[in-house]
Design a protein around this motif. Structure first.
Motif, PDB file in Angstrom:
ATOM      1  N   VAL A 167       0.862  -1.182   0.000  1.00  5.89           N
ATOM      2  CA  VAL A 167       0.000   0.000   0.000  1.00  5.89           C
ATOM      3  C   VAL A 167       0.899   1.232   0.000  1.00  5.89           C
ATOM      4  O   VAL A 167       2.000   1.214   0.559  1.00  5.89           O
ATOM      5  CB  VAL A 167      -0.950   0.003   1.224  1.00  5.89           C
ATOM      6  N   HIS A 168       0.431   2.293  -0.663  1.00  2.11           N
ATOM      7  CA  HIS A 168       1.221   3.519  -0.718  1.00  2.11           C
ATOM      8  C   HIS A 168       1.341   4.099   0.690  1.00  2.11           C
ATOM      9  O   HIS A 168       0.333   4.289   1.386  1.00  2.11           O
ATOM     10  CB  HIS A 168       0.535   4.525  -1.641  1.00  2.11           C
ATOM     11  N   PRO A 169       2.568   4.390   1.160  1.00  4.91           N
ATOM     12  CA  PRO A 169       2.747   4.870   2.540  1.00  4.91           C
ATOM     13  C   PRO A 169       1.984   6.149   2.858  1.00  4.91           C
ATOM     14  O   PRO A 169       1.545   6.340   3.994  1.00  4.91           O
ATOM     15  CB  PRO A 169       4.264   5.111   2.630  1.00  4.91           C
ATOM     16  N   THR A 170       1.811   7.039   1.873  1.00  5.30           N
ATOM     17  CA  THR A 170       1.066   8.272   2.119  1.00  5.30           C
ATOM     18  C   THR A 170      -0.427   8.005   2.188  1.00  5.30           C
ATOM     19  O   THR A 170      -1.119   8.488   3.081  1.00  5.30           O
ATOM     20  CB  THR A 170       1.370   9.310   1.013  1.00  5.30           C
ATOM     21  N   ALA A 171      -0.950   7.198   1.254  1.00 10.68           N
ATOM     22  CA  ALA A 171      -2.378   6.869   1.246  1.00 10.68           C
ATOM     23  C   ALA A 171      -2.767   6.107   2.518  1.00 10.68           C
ATOM     24  O   ALA A 171      -3.874   6.295   3.040  1.00 10.68           O
ATOM     25  CB  ALA A 171      -2.722   6.050   0.009  1.00 10.68           C
ATOM     26  N   PHE A 172      -1.863   5.291   3.014  1.00 13.01           N
ATOM     27  CA  PHE A 172      -2.116   4.507   4.225  1.00 13.01           C
ATOM     28  C   PHE A 172      -2.342   5.398   5.442  1.00 13.01           C
ATOM     29  O   PHE A 172      -3.090   5.053   6.361  1.00 13.01           O
ATOM     30  CB  PHE A 172      -0.921   3.576   4.457  1.00 13.01           C
ATOM     31  N   ARG A 173      -1.711   6.589   5.440  1.00 16.93           N
ATOM     32  CA  ARG A 173      -1.790   7.506   6.581  1.00 16.93           C
ATOM     33  C   ARG A 173      -2.673   8.721   6.311  1.00 16.93           C
ATOM     34  O   ARG A 173      -2.744   9.619   7.142  1.00 16.93           O
ATOM     35  CB  ARG A 173      -0.366   7.969   6.946  1.00 16.93           C
ATOM     36  N   LEU A 174      -3.330   8.752   5.166  1.00 18.43           N
ATOM     37  CA  LEU A 174      -4.152   9.898   4.788  1.00 18.43           C
ATOM     38  C   LEU A 174      -5.343  10.030   5.735  1.00 18.43           C
ATOM     39  O   LEU A 174      -6.077   9.075   5.972  1.00 18.43           O
ATOM     40  CB  LEU A 174      -4.647   9.737   3.356  1.00 18.43           C
ATOM     41  N   GLY A 175      -5.513  11.242   6.275  1.00 22.14           N
ATOM     42  CA  GLY A 175      -6.597  11.475   7.215  1.00 22.14           C
ATOM     43  C   GLY A 175      -6.214  11.202   8.650  1.00 22.14           C
ATOM     44  O   GLY A 175      -6.912  11.626   9.574  1.00 22.14           O
ATOM     45  N   LYS A 176      -5.111  10.480   8.856  1.00 17.83           N
ATOM     46  CA  LYS A 176      -4.621  10.187  10.204  1.00 17.83           C
ATOM     47  C   LYS A 176      -3.545  11.208  10.613  1.00 17.83           C
ATOM     48  O   LYS A 176      -3.712  11.957  11.574  1.00 17.83           O
ATOM     49  CB  LYS A 176      -4.057   8.765  10.261  1.00 17.83           C
ATOM     50  N   ILE A 177      -2.443  11.208   9.856  1.00 22.65           N
ATOM     51  CA  ILE A 177      -1.398  12.197  10.143  1.00 22.65           C
ATOM     52  C   ILE A 177      -1.117  13.076   8.930  1.00 22.65           C
ATOM     53  O   ILE A 177      -0.482  14.115   9.066  1.00 22.65           O
ATOM     54  CB  ILE A 177      -0.096  11.532  10.622  1.00 22.65           C
ATOM     55  N   PHE A 178      -1.558  12.667   7.734  1.00 21.96           N
ATOM     56  CA  PHE A 178      -1.352  13.454   6.523  1.00 21.96           C
ATOM     57  C   PHE A 178      -2.678  14.020   6.036  1.00 21.96           C
ATOM     58  O   PHE A 178      -3.727  13.399   6.223  1.00 21.96           O
ATOM     59  CB  PHE A 178      -0.730  12.612   5.410  1.00 21.96           C
ATOM     60  N   LYS A 179      -2.628  15.184   5.397  1.00 21.41           N
ATOM     61  CA  LYS A 179      -3.813  15.762   4.775  1.00 21.41           C
ATOM     62  C   LYS A 179      -3.714  15.627   3.264  1.00 21.41           C
ATOM     63  O   LYS A 179      -2.644  15.373   2.711  1.00 21.41           O
ATOM     64  CB  LYS A 179      -3.950  17.236   5.160  1.00 21.41           C
ATOM     65  N   THR A 180      -4.843  15.798   2.589  1.00 21.35           N
ATOM     66  CA  THR A 180      -4.851  15.675   1.137  1.00 21.35           C
ATOM     67  C   THR A 180      -4.099  16.835   0.493  1.00 21.35           C
ATOM     68  O   THR A 180      -4.052  17.938   1.038  1.00 21.35           O
ATOM     69  CB  THR A 180      -6.291  15.659   0.603  1.00 21.35           C
ATOM     70  N   LYS A 181      -3.530  16.594  -0.688  1.00 15.98           N
ATOM     71  CA  LYS A 181      -2.780  17.620  -1.403  1.00 15.98           C
ATOM     72  C   LYS A 181      -3.656  18.433  -2.341  1.00 15.98           C
ATOM     73  O   LYS A 181      -3.168  19.327  -3.024  1.00 15.98           O
ATOM     74  CB  LYS A 181      -1.622  16.976  -2.170  1.00 15.98           C
ATOM     75  N   SER A 182      -4.938  18.101  -2.395  1.00 17.08           N
ATOM     76  CA  SER A 182      -5.924  18.919  -3.101  1.00 17.08           C
ATOM     77  C   SER A 182      -7.098  19.145  -2.156  1.00 17.08           C
ATOM     78  O   SER A 182      -7.635  18.184  -1.595  1.00 17.08           O
ATOM     79  CB  SER A 182      -6.413  18.234  -4.377  1.00 17.08           C
ATOM     80  N   THR A 183      -7.456  20.415  -1.983  1.00 20.18           N
ATOM     81  CA  THR A 183      -8.553  20.748  -1.070  1.00 20.18           C
ATOM     82  C   THR A 183      -9.597  21.550  -1.832  1.00 20.18           C
ATOM     83  O   THR A 183      -9.391  22.727  -2.126  1.00 20.18           O
ATOM     84  CB  THR A 183      -8.031  21.568   0.128  1.00 20.18           C
ATOM     85  N   TRP A 184     -10.699  20.919  -2.197  1.00 18.34           N
ATOM     86  CA  TRP A 184     -11.799  21.598  -2.863  1.00 18.34           C
ATOM     87  C   TRP A 184     -13.004  20.670  -2.927  1.00 18.34           C
ATOM     88  O   TRP A 184     -12.891  19.462  -2.692  1.00 18.34           O
ATOM     89  CB  TRP A 184     -11.421  22.059  -4.278  1.00 18.34           C
ATOM     90  N   TYR A 185     -14.136  21.252  -3.237  1.00 17.72           N
ATOM     91  CA  TYR A 185     -15.368  20.479  -3.387  1.00 17.72           C
ATOM     92  C   TYR A 185     -15.955  20.764  -4.758  1.00 17.72           C
ATOM     93  O   TYR A 185     -15.930  21.908  -5.235  1.00 17.72           O
ATOM     94  CB  TYR A 185     -16.398  20.853  -2.309  1.00 17.72           C
TER      95      TYR A 185
END
Length: 219
Positions: free
Chosen positions: A5-23
């Motif tokens: 699993v990608h190390p960043t995706a595995f931690r997304l929302g836990k300790i990392f935030k998304t690199k795109s922020t929009w709706y």
């Protein structure tokens, strides 16, 4: 066989935030997603000499804020801000179709260069340096040894580098892994910076992956 699993995706929302922020709604979502991808690919090529590590894109109703994290912000800004103006015109042409949109245009693009404080522990910069050396036929063991030494001296608690392919032009592809310190890939609180990219050598692709562990993030 273990599942990766990608190390960043595995931690997304836990300790990392998304690199795109929009709706966006279902109709405009694919268009904006494609725009984000175009912007990232363009900036990777355009800001290669500036030491680009990653790009964050934040959208509001009428603005697109692009935060570029680089090791040499002066290359992006240029003398008197001229480099930033040129880059903004190129992004306007890429996204909006014109270098100088009218004042009443509904979308405005802003660029925010931010300096990377410790480039020697950035996996993207370590990877770019290794790719440059491998493509110039520099001995890969010496290159990775120097990269590991620099990262550990700069404060990293662990680093792992993997080469995969026709290393040094060998007839048979193989995989080699070099590691020093701890790289706890299964620990969610571990702050692991990860990058992967191929080196385009004369013999073919040599895939390179870099993990850099700088400590735990406890919230």
């Amino acid at each position: 066989m273990g599942q990766k699993v990608h190390p960043t995706a595995f931690r997304l929302g836990k300790i990392f935030k998304t690199k795109s922020t929009w709706y966006a709604d279902a109709k405009s979502y694919p268009k904006q997603l494609l725009e984000d991808n175009k912007i990232r690919r363009f900036l990777e090529n355009r800001l290669n000499l500036a030491g680009l590590t990653h790009t964050e894109i934040k959208r509001s109703i009428n603005t697109v804020d692009i935060h570029v994290f680089v090791s040499r912000p002066g290359v992006v800004i240029g003398r008197g801000g001229s480099g930033l103006d040129i880059l903004k015109k190129e992004l306007n042409k890429l996204v909006l179709g014109t270098e100088t949109p009218p004042k009443n245009h509904p979308i405005k693009i802003n660029i925010h260069p931010e300096e990377v404080q410790n480039p020697d522990v950035s996996s993207a910069l370590v990877l770019d340096r290794l790719i440059s050396q491998i493509e110039r036929r520099y001995p890969h063991r010496r290159a990775v040894s120097q990269a590991i030494e620099k990262a550990m001296s700069a404060g990293a608690k662990g680093i792992k580098v993997t080469f995969s392919g026709r290393i040094n032009g060998a007839d048979i592809a193989r995989t080699e892994t070099y590691k020093q310190g701890r790289v706890p890939t299964q620990t969610i609180r571990a702050n692991i910076d990860y990058s992967e990219k191929p080196a385009l050598t004369r013999s073919g692709y040599v895939g390179i992956k870099v993990w850099v562990y700088t400590g735990d993030i406890v919230k």
